[in-house]
Motif scaffolding. Sequence first.
Motif, PDB file in Angstrom:
ATOM      1  N   PRO A  45      14.667  10.711  24.408  1.00 44.85           N
ATOM      2  CA  PRO A  45      15.649   9.615  24.341  1.00 44.85           C
ATOM      3  C   PRO A  45      16.345   9.489  22.996  1.00 44.85           C
ATOM      4  N   TYR A  46      15.789  10.074  21.949  1.00 42.80           N
ATOM      5  CA  TYR A  46      16.399  10.006  20.627  1.00 42.80           C
ATOM      6  C   TYR A  46      17.336  11.177  20.366  1.00 42.80           C
ATOM      7  N   LEU A  47      17.557  12.018  21.375  1.00 45.75           N
ATOM      8  CA  LEU A  47      18.468  13.157  21.226  1.00 45.75           C
ATOM      9  C   LEU A  47      19.895  12.650  21.074  1.00 45.75           C
ATOM     10  N   ARG A  48      20.592  13.142  20.069  1.00 47.24           N
ATOM     11  CA  ARG A  48      21.951  12.678  19.782  1.00 47.24           C
ATOM     12  C   ARG A  48      22.985  13.626  20.396  1.00 47.24           C
ATOM     13  N   PHE A  49      24.152  13.062  20.688  1.00 44.12           N
ATOM     14  CA  PHE A  49      25.286  13.836  21.179  1.00 44.12           C
ATOM     15  C   PHE A  49      26.362  13.861  20.102  1.00 44.12           C
ATOM     16  N   GLN A  50      26.904  15.041  19.866  1.00 47.34           N
ATOM     17  CA  GLN A  50      28.090  15.190  19.018  1.00 47.34           C
ATOM     18  C   GLN A  50      29.079  16.044  19.803  1.00 47.34           C
ATOM     19  N   THR A  51      29.847  15.382  20.654  1.00 48.51           N
ATOM     20  CA  THR A  51      30.703  16.110  21.589  1.00 48.51           C
ATOM     21  C   THR A  51      32.182  15.944  21.279  1.00 48.51           C
ATOM     22  N   SER A  52      32.491  15.387  20.129  1.00 43.59           N
ATOM     23  CA  SER A  52      33.893  15.245  19.744  1.00 43.59           C
ATOM     24  C   SER A  52      34.381  16.531  19.085  1.00 43.59           C
ATOM     25  N   ILE A  53      35.677  16.802  19.213  1.00 43.13           N
ATOM     26  CA  ILE A  53      36.222  17.990  18.561  1.00 43.13           C
ATOM     27  C   ILE A  53      36.160  17.857  17.042  1.00 43.13           C
ATOM     28  N   TYR A  54      36.055  16.612  16.549  1.00 40.46           N
ATOM     29  CA  TYR A  54      35.943  16.413  15.108  1.00 40.46           C
ATOM     30  C   TYR A  54      34.605  16.927  14.591  1.00 40.46           C
ATOM     31  N   ASP A  55      33.607  17.012  15.464  1.00 37.68           N
ATOM     32  CA  ASP A  55      32.294  17.490  15.045  1.00 37.68           C
ATOM     33  C   ASP A  55      32.262  19.003  14.853  1.00 37.68           C
ATOM     34  N   LEU A  56      33.329  19.695  15.273  1.00 38.60           N
ATOM     35  CA  LEU A  56      33.380  21.142  15.097  1.00 38.60           C
ATOM     36  C   LEU A  56      33.842  21.531  13.700  1.00 38.60           C
ATOM     37  N   THR A  57      34.249  20.569  12.908  1.00 38.41           N
ATOM     38  CA  THR A  57      34.736  20.865  11.559  1.00 38.41           C
ATOM     39  C   THR A  57      33.586  21.353  10.676  1.00 38.41           C
ATOM     40  N   ILE A  58      33.817  22.447   9.978  1.00 38.11           N
ATOM     41  CA  ILE A  58      32.840  22.964   9.022  1.00 38.11           C
ATOM     42  C   ILE A  58      33.162  22.344   7.670  1.00 38.11           C
ATOM     43  N   GLU A  59      32.336  21.389   7.255  1.00 42.55           N
ATOM     44  CA  GLU A  59      32.687  20.540   6.125  1.00 42.55           C
ATOM     45  C   GLU A  59      32.712  21.266   4.788  1.00 42.55           C
ATOM     46  N   ASP A  60      31.899  22.331   4.643  1.00 43.45           N
ATOM     47  CA  ASP A  60      31.811  22.959   3.329  1.00 43.45           C
ATOM     48  C   ASP A  60      32.765  24.136   3.160  1.00 43.45           C
ATOM     49  N   LEU A  61      33.704  24.318   4.092  1.00 44.31           N
ATOM     50  CA  LEU A  61      34.714  25.362   3.910  1.00 44.31           C
ATOM     51  C   LEU A  61      35.757  24.898   2.895  1.00 44.31           C
ATOM     52  N   GLU A 113      38.899  25.273   3.054  1.00 48.82           N
ATOM     53  CA  GLU A 113      40.025  24.700   3.796  1.00 48.82           C
ATOM     54  C   GLU A 113      39.740  23.256   4.203  1.00 48.82           C
ATOM     55  N   SER A 114      38.484  22.982   4.579  1.00 51.29           N
ATOM     56  CA  SER A 114      38.125  21.608   4.961  1.00 51.29           C
ATOM     57  C   SER A 114      38.209  20.667   3.766  1.00 51.29           C
ATOM     58  N   ARG A 115      37.736  21.138   2.620  1.00 47.89           N
ATOM     59  CA  ARG A 115      37.808  20.301   1.418  1.00 47.89           C
ATOM     60  C   ARG A 115      39.257  20.054   1.014  1.00 47.89           C
ATOM     61  N   ASP A 119      40.632  17.439   3.391  1.00 44.16           N
ATOM     62  CA  ASP A 119      40.173  16.097   3.043  1.00 44.16           C
ATOM     63  C   ASP A 119      40.921  15.546   1.830  1.00 44.16           C
ATOM     64  N   ALA A 120      41.175  16.414   0.852  1.00 43.71           N
ATOM     65  CA  ALA A 120      41.931  15.988  -0.325  1.00 43.71           C
ATOM     66  C   ALA A 120      43.363  15.607   0.057  1.00 43.71           C
ATOM     67  N   PHE A 121      43.939  16.355   0.996  1.00 43.39           N
ATOM     68  CA  PHE A 121      45.291  16.042   1.471  1.00 43.39           C
ATOM     69  C   PHE A 121      45.329  14.668   2.131  1.00 43.39           C
ATOM     70  N   LYS A 122      44.305  14.366   2.964  1.00 40.75           N
ATOM     71  CA  LYS A 122      44.281  13.073   3.644  1.00 40.75           C
ATOM     72  C   LYS A 122      44.105  11.920   2.658  1.00 40.75           C
ATOM     73  N   LYS A 123      43.332  12.151   1.598  1.00 35.76           N
ATOM     74  CA  LYS A 123      43.178  11.105   0.595  1.00 35.76           C
ATOM     75  C   LYS A 123      44.486  10.832  -0.132  1.00 35.76           C
ATOM     76  N   GLU A 124      45.285  11.888  -0.306  1.00 32.40           N
ATOM     77  CA  GLU A 124      46.540  11.749  -1.034  1.00 32.40           C
ATOM     78  C   GLU A 124      47.641  11.156  -0.162  1.00 32.40           C
ATOM     79  N   PHE A 125      47.727  11.622   1.090  1.00 33.42           N
ATOM     80  CA  PHE A 125      48.859  11.242   1.934  1.00 33.42           C
ATOM     81  C   PHE A 125      48.462  10.405   3.144  1.00 33.42           C
TER      82      PHE A 125
END
Length: 344
Positions: free
Chosen positions: A40-56, A58-60, A63-69
């Motif tokens: 019952p504690y199994l989590r779901f991450q089924t959004s397309i946003y969860d496919l983002t590789i945060e440490d790439l 390009e991802s960083r 994120d910097a672009f979104k903070k600016e604009f």
Amino acid sequence: MSDTSTLSRPATFLHYVVFHPWRVILPVFFITLFFAFAIPYLRFQTSIYDLTIEDLPESRAYDAFKKEFGCEEIILVVVKADDIFVEERFAEIEKLAQTLSEIKGVKRVISLPGIRKSIDVTGNWTLDEFRNKIKPVDLLTKNVISRDGRTTAISLILEDIRDKDGIIHSVKEILDRQKNFISLYQIGMPIVSKALADFTQQDFLRLPPVTFLIVGLVLFLFFRNLRGVLIPAGSVAIALTWTFGLMAIMGTPLSLLTMIVPVFLIAVGTAYCMYIFPEYLSAIKTAGSPAEASLQCFLKLGFPTSLAVMTTTIGLGSLLSCFCCSCLTRWGLSGCSPIVFPLL
């Protein structure tokens, strides 16, 4: 009947399992129960946003672009009427845009009434004059207003929040109360992402039972008895319970890429049971007891079954090469494309 010398050999693991069944069944039962309580504690991450590789990189950079604009997430509320430029309809659209702007998580609203207030500084233009003013503006045509003047889009610029389900639900509640338009709906990437997540979770709840049912029918057609169905199905159910329980304990969520796991385990696990069960039915005809038949079956199929498990493991393990290739690309040590990384 099997050779008695076989049974007099020093105890091995297989001998222990066969001749002390309850000492094996009880620990397996309690382990399965332990993992079952964790499911019952199994989590779901089924959004397309969860496919983002945060440490790439390009991802960083993104994120910097979104903070600016600012965030680029937009929900479009599409409004269709007989004629948008009728005072009554235009006032209703203005009221709708104002109501939508009050939703928590909506940063800004772009609508035709808002554009009118921005460019008509005097506030003296009629709707016909406003229509004539914006008609030559290509930026607005098919972005805010259709060419025939019957459809307009209200753009909701969202704040940079990960969970947008609350906004989508609030917009839906507001639209459901509107009865004065021919057509009224919301669309955009957040809507698509939520629909994809909902359908993925539905598939997870539907596909394994359907797969179990189909496999059970096939097994019953082959063996013509419930034992031939319950033993393989029970073995696969234990494997599924251990897998999902361990994922819950380790904090590994079910994502779009791991939804195939239950169906895969059912298919592969049933195939392994199909190796063993017919061999046992054959051995029981000549063995002196079910224990002897089980031992003969395990001794005969131990190696080929282990080989099948190894080849399957190697096949799945080959995906690690994608991971290694991506890591080397990230460090500038290889020419492999990082696009393979999300395939894991």
